[in-house]
Design a protein around this motif. Structure first.
Motif, PDB file in Angstrom:
ATOM      1  N   ASP A 192       0.875  -1.163   0.000  1.00  0.00           N
ATOM      2  CA  ASP A 192       0.000   0.000   0.000  1.00  0.00           C
ATOM      3  C   ASP A 192       0.919   1.221   0.000  1.00  0.00           C
ATOM      4  N   LEU A 193       0.750   2.105  -0.954  1.00  0.00           N
ATOM      5  CA  LEU A 193       1.634   3.258  -1.121  1.00  0.00           C
ATOM      6  C   LEU A 193       0.851   4.559  -0.997  1.00  0.00           C
ATOM      7  N   ASP A 210       2.737  -5.655  -9.416  1.00  0.00           N
ATOM      8  CA  ASP A 210       3.608  -5.966 -10.550  1.00  0.00           C
ATOM      9  C   ASP A 210       4.207  -4.707 -11.154  1.00  0.00           C
ATOM     10  N   THR A 211       3.640  -3.555 -10.791  1.00  0.00           N
ATOM     11  CA  THR A 211       4.187  -2.254 -11.133  1.00  0.00           C
ATOM     12  C   THR A 211       3.665  -1.238 -10.121  1.00  0.00           C
ATOM     13  N   ARG A 212       4.227  -0.057 -10.149  1.00  0.00           N
ATOM     14  CA  ARG A 212       3.778   0.989  -9.225  1.00  0.00           C
ATOM     15  C   ARG A 212       2.655   1.807  -9.854  1.00  0.00           C
ATOM     16  N   VAL A 213       1.606   2.006  -9.087  1.00  0.00           N
ATOM     17  CA  VAL A 213       0.462   2.803  -9.521  1.00  0.00           C
ATOM     18  C   VAL A 213       0.219   3.861  -8.452  1.00  0.00           C
ATOM     19  N   MET A 214       0.108   5.121  -8.848  1.00  0.00           N
ATOM     20  CA  MET A 214      -0.004   6.212  -7.888  1.00  0.00           C
ATOM     21  C   MET A 214      -1.436   6.644  -7.594  1.00  0.00           C
ATOM     22  N   GLU A 244      -9.352  -1.260  -3.494  1.00  0.00           N
ATOM     23  CA  GLU A 244      -8.326  -2.034  -4.170  1.00  0.00           C
ATOM     24  C   GLU A 244      -6.956  -1.393  -3.972  1.00  0.00           C
ATOM     25  N   GLY A 245      -6.002  -2.194  -3.532  1.00  0.00           N
ATOM     26  CA  GLY A 245      -4.660  -1.680  -3.300  1.00  0.00           C
ATOM     27  C   GLY A 245      -4.459  -1.064  -1.937  1.00  0.00           C
ATOM     28  N   ASP A 246      -5.454  -1.135  -1.070  1.00  0.00           N
ATOM     29  CA  ASP A 246      -5.351  -0.607   0.296  1.00  0.00           C
ATOM     30  C   ASP A 246      -5.268  -1.761   1.288  1.00  0.00           C
ATOM     31  N   VAL A 247      -4.258  -1.755   2.148  1.00  0.00           N
ATOM     32  CA  VAL A 247      -4.165  -2.743   3.221  1.00  0.00           C
ATOM     33  C   VAL A 247      -5.171  -2.371   4.299  1.00  0.00           C
ATOM     34  N   THR A 248      -5.988  -3.318   4.720  1.00  0.00           N
ATOM     35  CA  THR A 248      -6.972  -3.062   5.776  1.00  0.00           C
ATOM     36  C   THR A 248      -6.300  -3.142   7.134  1.00  0.00           C
ATOM     37  N   LEU A 249      -6.474  -2.097   7.939  1.00  0.00           N
ATOM     38  CA  LEU A 249      -5.863  -2.023   9.259  1.00  0.00           C
ATOM     39  C   LEU A 249      -6.843  -2.471  10.337  1.00  0.00           C
ATOM     40  N   ALA A 250      -6.306  -2.970  11.447  1.00  0.00           N
ATOM     41  CA  ALA A 250      -7.149  -3.411  12.558  1.00  0.00           C
ATOM     42  C   ALA A 250      -6.381  -3.278  13.860  1.00  0.00           C
TER      43      ALA A 250
END
Length: 292
Positions: A192-193, A210-214, A244-250
């Motif tokens: 997650d960037l 597989d690649t960086r997406v901003m 999509e592309g976000d790590v879910t925090l807990a």
């Protein structure tokens, strides 16, 4: 009867409003009361993951294979390493005159039950003599999160996205962006960037697979930064859950964490980076976000 219903509805509205504010209180009103972790970013030169794990020039490769982290070995000497590299004495074929070898940064974290708040603060290094690689943005700062699926992220933080064939590396194609081994959103193997750019004055919510997406992420609520005298401070508000592309925090969990600063209009690999650390949400870690 209508009056009674109106009074009940009003009371329920107050209760709901109070409940919402209690659950989502916003960022700390006084950051000086939030514990800070001191982390030194170093200038990495040409030190992609392939160089780190090869073991020919990097003696720490054997320690990595045993499960020791980059921070275990180098956190106390990051400043010396950065100075050595920035000077061109080691793994930097094109040194930039006057480039700072390291940047000390204070990192603070908190949450309100639904949003993570991260604050980074550091003193602006003296300007170097290089060209403006990114003429729009004097400063950029980004952080990456992984929930245990990216290979080597637990040992090296965001270093697992740094490869010898990525752009700005010697001989690499300018079209090749950051990526991770076996990266794919479908399998959950991604970083997650999140990034903030000073010149454009806005944040970006992306990922590295597989690649960086901003762009494409839904978790970033806000990103704001300012320069007060010679000191930068940047605050990110990042929702626990996104898309999509976000790590879910807990709460109660820890995540692999790394961050970087592109200083003095830098771009690509010419940045300052942290080693790999752990970010905890109400959990013991190098950086712990406690509920406010």
């Amino acid at each position: 009867m209508d009056m009674k219903r109106t009074m009940i509805a009003g009371a329920l509205g107050v209760v709901c409003a109070v409940g919402f504010n209690a659950a989502h209180a916003g960022p700390p009103a006084d950051w000086s009361k939030v514990a800070a972790t001191d982390i030194t970013l170093l200038y990495p030169g040409v030190s992609p993951m392939e160089w780190i794990t090869k073991g020919i020039e990097h003696g720490g490769a054997r320690a990595l294979r045993k499960g020791e982290t980059c921070a275990d070995c180098h956190s106390e000497e990051a400043n010396k390493m950065g100075q050595l590299i920035a000077s061109g004495q080691k793994i930097e074929p094109t040194p930039i005159a006057g480039k700072a070898g390291f940047i000390p940064v204070k990192v603070q974290a908190a949450h309100d039950g639904g949003t993570l708040y991260l604050r980074f603060s550091w003193k602006q290094p003296k300007a170097a003599g290089g060209a403006k690689m990114d003429d729009k943005n004097p400063v950029k700062i980004a952080f990456m999160l992984d929930d245990g699926k990216v290979a080597m992220a637990d040992l090296g933080g965001c270093w697992a996205s740094c490869h010898a064939d990525s752009r700005t590396m010697p001989g690499a194609a300018e079209t090749k962006k950051k990526y991770v081994k076996d990266g794919a959103l479908a399998t959950g193997v991604f970083y997650d960037l999140v990034q903030w750019r000073s010149g454009e004055k806005k944040g970006f919510d992306g990922h590295v697979a597989d690649t960086r997406v901003m762009e494409g992420g839904k978790a970033l609520a806000s990103a704001e930064g300012k320069l007060d005298g010679d000191t930068w401070s940047v605050v990110f508000a990042r929702k626990f859950a996104g898309g999509e592309g976000d790590v879910t925090l807990a709460a109660g969990k820890t995540y692999n964490f790394g961050f970087a600063i592109h200083d003095d209009h830098a771009a690509g690999r010419f940045h300052h980076v942290s080693l790999g650390y752990k970010l905890g949400i109400d959990a013991k870690a190098h950086i712990t976000a406690a509920k406010q």
